[in-house]
Design a protein around this motif. Structure first.
Motif, short mmCIF file in Angstrom:
data_model
loop_
_atom_site.label_atom_id
_atom_site.label_comp_id
_atom_site.label_asym_id
_atom_site.label_seq_id
_atom_site.Cartn_x
_atom_site.Cartn_y
_atom_site.Cartn_z
N PHE A 265 0.83 -1.20 0.00
CA PHE A 265 0.00 0.00 0.00
C PHE A 265 0.87 1.27 0.00
CE2 PHE A 265 -3.94 -2.19 1.98
CZ PHE A 265 -4.42 -2.48 0.71
N LYS A 266 1.95 1.26 0.79
CA LYS A 266 2.86 2.42 0.84
C LYS A 266 3.52 2.63 -0.51
CE LYS A 266 4.01 2.29 5.77
NZ LYS A 266 5.09 2.07 6.79
N LEU A 267 3.89 1.51 -1.16
CA LEU A 267 4.55 1.62 -2.45
C LEU A 267 3.60 2.16 -3.52
CD1 LEU A 267 7.27 1.17 -3.73
CD2 LEU A 267 6.64 -1.18 -4.22
N LEU A 268 2.32 1.74 -3.46
CA LEU A 268 1.33 2.29 -4.38
C LEU A 268 1.17 3.80 -4.18
CD1 LEU A 268 -1.45 -0.47 -4.35
CD2 LEU A 268 -0.07 0.24 -6.32
N ARG A 269 1.27 4.22 -2.91
CA ARG A 269 1.18 5.64 -2.63
C ARG A 269 2.34 6.40 -3.28
NH1 ARG A 269 1.81 5.63 2.67
NH2 ARG A 269 -0.33 4.89 3.00
N LYS A 270 3.51 5.75 -3.37
CA LYS A 270 4.68 6.39 -3.97
C LYS A 270 4.49 6.68 -5.45
CE LYS A 270 7.68 6.35 -0.49
NZ LYS A 270 8.33 7.58 0.04
N ILE A 271 3.69 5.85 -6.12
CA ILE A 271 3.48 6.06 -7.55
C ILE A 271 2.17 6.79 -7.83
CG2 ILE A 271 4.86 4.03 -8.14
CD1 ILE A 271 2.26 2.54 -8.73
N GLY A 272 1.58 7.36 -6.79
CA GLY A 272 0.39 8.19 -6.96
C GLY A 272 -0.92 7.46 -6.92
N LEU A 273 -0.96 6.26 -6.33
CA LEU A 273 -2.20 5.48 -6.25
C LEU A 273 -2.54 5.18 -4.79
CD1 LEU A 273 -1.68 2.97 -9.21
CD2 LEU A 273 -3.22 4.94 -9.15
N ALA A 274 -2.60 6.24 -4.00
CA ALA A 274 -2.92 6.06 -2.59
C ALA A 274 -4.40 5.79 -2.40
CB ALA A 274 -2.50 7.31 -1.80
N MET A 275 -4.73 5.00 -1.40
CA MET A 275 -6.12 4.68 -1.07
C MET A 275 -6.70 5.80 -0.21
SD MET A 275 -7.55 1.32 0.92
CE MET A 275 -9.30 1.10 1.26
N SER A 276 -7.85 6.31 -0.61
CA SER A 276 -8.47 7.39 0.15
C SER A 276 -9.24 6.81 1.34
CB SER A 276 -9.41 8.20 -0.73
OG SER A 276 -10.53 7.41 -1.11
N ASP A 277 -9.57 7.68 2.29
CA ASP A 277 -10.27 7.23 3.50
C ASP A 277 -11.70 6.77 3.19
OD1 ASP A 277 -8.04 7.90 4.94
OD2 ASP A 277 -8.76 9.92 5.42
N LYS A 278 -12.29 7.26 2.10
CA LYS A 278 -13.68 6.95 1.80
C LYS A 278 -13.84 5.72 0.93
CE LYS A 278 -15.06 11.81 2.14
NZ LYS A 278 -15.69 12.96 1.45
N GLU A 279 -12.75 5.19 0.40
CA GLU A 279 -12.82 4.05 -0.50
C GLU A 279 -12.87 2.74 0.26
OE1 GLU A 279 -10.68 4.66 -4.77
OE2 GLU A 279 -9.35 4.75 -3.04
N THR A 280 -13.61 1.79 -0.29
CA THR A 280 -13.55 0.42 0.21
C THR A 280 -12.44 -0.30 -0.54
OG1 THR A 280 -15.11 -0.40 -1.45
CG2 THR A 280 -16.03 0.43 0.63
N LEU A 281 -12.08 -1.49 -0.07
CA LEU A 281 -11.04 -2.25 -0.73
C LEU A 281 -11.44 -2.62 -2.16
CD1 LEU A 281 -9.84 -4.64 2.12
CD2 LEU A 281 -8.53 -2.81 1.04
N MET A 282 -12.74 -2.90 -2.35
CA MET A 282 -13.22 -3.27 -3.68
C MET A 282 -13.12 -2.08 -4.63
SD MET A 282 -16.93 -4.86 -4.79
CE MET A 282 -16.71 -6.25 -3.68
#
Length: 766
Positions: free
Chosen positions: A684-701
């Motif tokens: 998840f941290k690595l995805l954030r590095k490339i600009g694909l961070a998970m927002s607080d309002k998103e579900t995993l799906m």
């Protein structure tokens, strides 16, 4: 635990941290802040000021107006008692002192330093609020202190022992807090509680360090220094290769040692230690004095003589007067004044190296302030790369027959000539000498430099035999010198045998059996034999620099040398050279000729009419002086920056390796489930590095769908779906899921590498 108790613990820990950090600042960089001699009770003072600051801060947060009124009353009472005018004068002089301008009072310096401590503690207390929120700053401070301690260790910079203990305790406190923050456990609201529990152990640790017995002889850390020298040299070569600089800052040992021990051998080393530059071609080679000794115990030389700052100048004046009295019209034949500029390169020392018969030493066109300890001359502070100073001195025409005639002559007292010599010297240098001071020095020399061991019958007969044809004092000394110089020179003579326990047994072994060694052996033997004949003789260590007919010379560590000097009554100290092979270096007499001008013998130069003159206009001298001054400062700054960079790199490497090792150990101790969650978090941290961070309002799906639709991800990532099944579907964590999360990690890592190689390297490192 209630909030009030948490606040109390937090504030107490802040007080302790403030006290420790303020003390660290005072004992490490106190000189830069005006605290020149830190004392142990300053730590208690820091704690008291920190406690007062804490009380005022707490009171102000609750009763602002009342606190201000109380403080005003507390300040007003002593002001009224002392007097407004005196307080005003103190504040004014304190500001002048803090700004390093005139107008401050010497008797108030201690109070000025206490004022500085108050400001340091208040500032430190204020930055604690930042450090409590940003622990990374504490990591930086700890790394800096580790590097600083490494610098002290390698450079030999002296710091009080209590300062080292405070540094170690503050580093330990930060490491403990760092460890506590990394614990995987249920936390309370305040980590300060845990730290307060640890404080008694830190205090005990500090007390044990302070009470621990310290060896009188410092540990030489030869393996650490060797590793440091290797790393520093490799780093310097790399910097020079990258930036195309010349390798001016070589990194080997200087060869010169303040230790007068006779070893089993020496190692050839050609590291550039300093450079010499003369105002014209030198008439003779140069011997730079570093350390002077007077007592020998059979294995090493020691220095315990009392001498003053003026002693070297008095010796010069005695020789100059004797030469002028002996033959004023031909003064050039015996002594000629020269100037050399000495610039330190790979040297970090407080020793002031200067030739015998120096008459003036200047640093940036001002007289150098130095001190004398046990007969040797020292700067007031350590000097290093780029340190530069000028020395005016007299070259003597050694080994010229007329010079030996001069040494054997009786020198008559001429009050008028003495007054002229001393008056001209005072006008040139500002140093006041008297004939009485110079005359009384000879008694001191006989007290300190005539002690010799009781010779064995064999050595006594040997000494009588080699001097049997000598009819004068100088002939006796030259006979001893000639005999010793006929021995064999070797850099590896081996250790002295166990039977050598004093000066007598050393002579028995060296002159009757061995007859081989390096300069230390020969200078020692000459000194003891000359003393046995009644001549005040001293053992000297420094550098022997071949410089005849040259204006510049590079001094290397291989030029480190030892030689004896004999005091000739009414003339002064004269160097001899008994070491085989060094005679040609020392004995470089110049051709004698008549000098027609002796008036300017204290000026920059004096010369005969036949001699080539090298002169420079005054305005050019001023420009060169400014350029040299700027160049010296730049070199010094670059030298310091190089050392800081190297130490920071070493410190960061240590911290980096520590983090990696601790992380690896923690990972091994994790359960299978904990390892899986660790890998998920990492992805998840690595995805954030490339600009694909998970927002607080998103579900995993929803997040998985957005990642799959992203143009950055060419292949579908499966670990998010697997993670959703584990969390919400109670699926088991098996090897397949571990393999999936690892494969996806490598895929994302490649994407990061393609986007930014710098971010990729930074991520890999940390």
């Amino acid at each position: 635990m209630n909030n009030y108790l948490i606040i109390i613990q937090k504030n107490l820990y802040r007080m302790v941290s403030t006290t420790l950090l303020a003390s660290v600042i005072i004992f490490n960089i106190g000189r830069l802040l005006g605290i020149f001699e830190p004392k142990g009770w300053y730590v208690l003072l820091c704690f008291g000021i920190s406690a007062i600051t804490f009380v005022l801060e707490e009171a102000f947060s609750k009763k602002k107006i009342l606190t201000v009124l109380v403080v005003a009353i507390v300040i007003s009472v002593p002001v009224y008692i002392i007097g407004i005018l005196k307080v005003y004068t103190f504040i004014k002089t304190y500001i002048n002192w803090a700004m390093s301008i005139s107008g401050w009072r010497a008797e108030w310096v201690d109070i000025y330093q206490i004022m500085q401590i108050i400001w340091i503690v208040v500032f430190t207390y204020a930055i604690q609020f930042v450090l409590e929120k940003q622990f990374n700053f504490k990591k930086i401070i700890a790394t800096g202190l580790i590097c600083l301690l490494g610098y002290y260790l390698i450079s030999g910079y002296e710091i009080k022992y209590i300062g080292v203990v405070l540094d170690a305790c503050y580093i330990a406190m930060i490491l403990i807090e760092w460890t506590e923050l990394s614990w995987q456990k249920q936390r309370r609201k305040c980590t300060c509680m845990y730290m307060l529990w640890m404080m008694p152990f830190i205090v005990i640790y500090c007390i044990l360090l302070l009470k621990m017995p310290i060896s009188k002889e410092p540990y030489d850390w030869k393996y650490v220094k060797a590793a440091y020298n290797y790393l520093e040299e490799k780093f310097t070569i790399w910097v020079n290769d990258v930036f195309g600089e010349e390798d001016e800052y070589d990194l080997a040992l200087s060869g010169f040692s303040a230790d007068g021990t006779i070893g089993d051998g020496i190692t050839e080393n050609h590291t550039e230690i300093m450079t010499l530059e003369s105002n014209r071609k030198m008439q003779t080679n140069v011997y730079l004095t570093g350390k002077i000794y007077n007592t020998f115990d059979g294995l090493s030389w020691k220095a315990n003589q009392e001498q003053s700052v003026k002693d070297g100048y008095m010796d010069t004046m005695e020789t100059l007067y004797a030469a002028m009295k002996y033959d004023t019209g031909y003064l050039y034949n015996y002594a000629i004044k020269s100037k050399i500029t000495i610039c330190y390169k790979d040297l970090n020392t407080d020793y002031l190296f200067a030739p015998l018969k120096s008459s003036s030493m200047e640093n940036q066109w001002e007289q150098i302030e130095f001190n004398v300890n046990d007969g040797s001359v020292f700067f007031n502070d350590n000097q290093n790369y780029g340190s530069e100073y000028n020395v005016y001195f007299y070259q003597v025409n050694a080994d010229a027959e007329l010079f030996y005639d001069f040494l054997e002559a009786e020198v008559e007292y001429d009050e008028a000539l003495w007054n002229k010599v001393l008056s001209d010297f005072k006008m040139s240098t500002g140093i006041n000498l008297s004939y009485q001071e110079i005359d009384s020095n000879s008694e001191k020399y006989y007290n300190y430099f005539t002690d010799y061991p009781e010779l064995s019958n064999q050595v006594s007969r040997y000494l009588d035999d080699i001097t049997k044809d000598a009819t004068t004092d100088i002939e006796v000394l030259r006979a001893i010198e000639k005999e010793l110089s006929s021995y064999t020179y070797t850099q590896n003579p081996g250790k002295l045998p166990e039977k050598v326990v004093d000066g007598s047994t050393f002579l028995d072994f060296f002159v009757l059996e061995s007859k081989q060694g390096y300069c230390t052996h020969y200078a020692t033997a000459f000194t003891l034999l000359a003393r046995a004949k009644g001549y005040p003789t001293r053992y000297v260590q420094g550098y022997c620099v071949p410089m005849i007919d040259e204006r510049t010379a590079v001094v290397t560590s291989s030029m480190a040398h030892a030689w004896p000097e004999v005091y000739i009554d009414d003339i002064g100290w004269i160097a001899f050279e008994p070491t085989p092979g060094y005679g040609e270096t020392r004995y470089t007499p110049w051709t004698t000729k008549r000098i027609t001008n002796t008036e300017d013998y204290f000026g920059e130069d004096y010369y005969s009419e036949e001699e080539e003159i090298v002169s420079t206009p005054t305005d050019v001298d001023e420009n060169n002086r400014d350029e040299n001054k700027s160049s010296g400062k730049i070199k010094r700054i670059l030298s310091i920056l190089k050392k800081i960079i190297i130490l920071l790199m070493v410190g960061l490497c240590i911290v980096f390796l520590g983090i990696k090792i601790v992380g690896k150990i923690q990972y091994i101790k994790k359960t299978e489930e904990e390892r899986y969650y660790y890998k998920i978090t990492r992805n998840f941290k690595l995805l954030r590095k490339i600009g694909l961070a998970m927002s607080d309002k998103e579900t995993l799906m929803e997040y998985e769908k957005r990642v799959k639709e992203s143009k950055k991800i060419n292949n579908n990532l499966k670990f998010i779906g697997d993670y959703e099944e584990v969390v919400y579907g109670d699926k088991a964590i098996d090897d397949e899921k571990h393999s999936t999360v690892d494969n996806d990690y490598n895929q994302i890592l490649l994407i990061l590498k393609e986007e930014s190689y710098v971010k990729y390297l930074w991520y890999i490192l940390w």
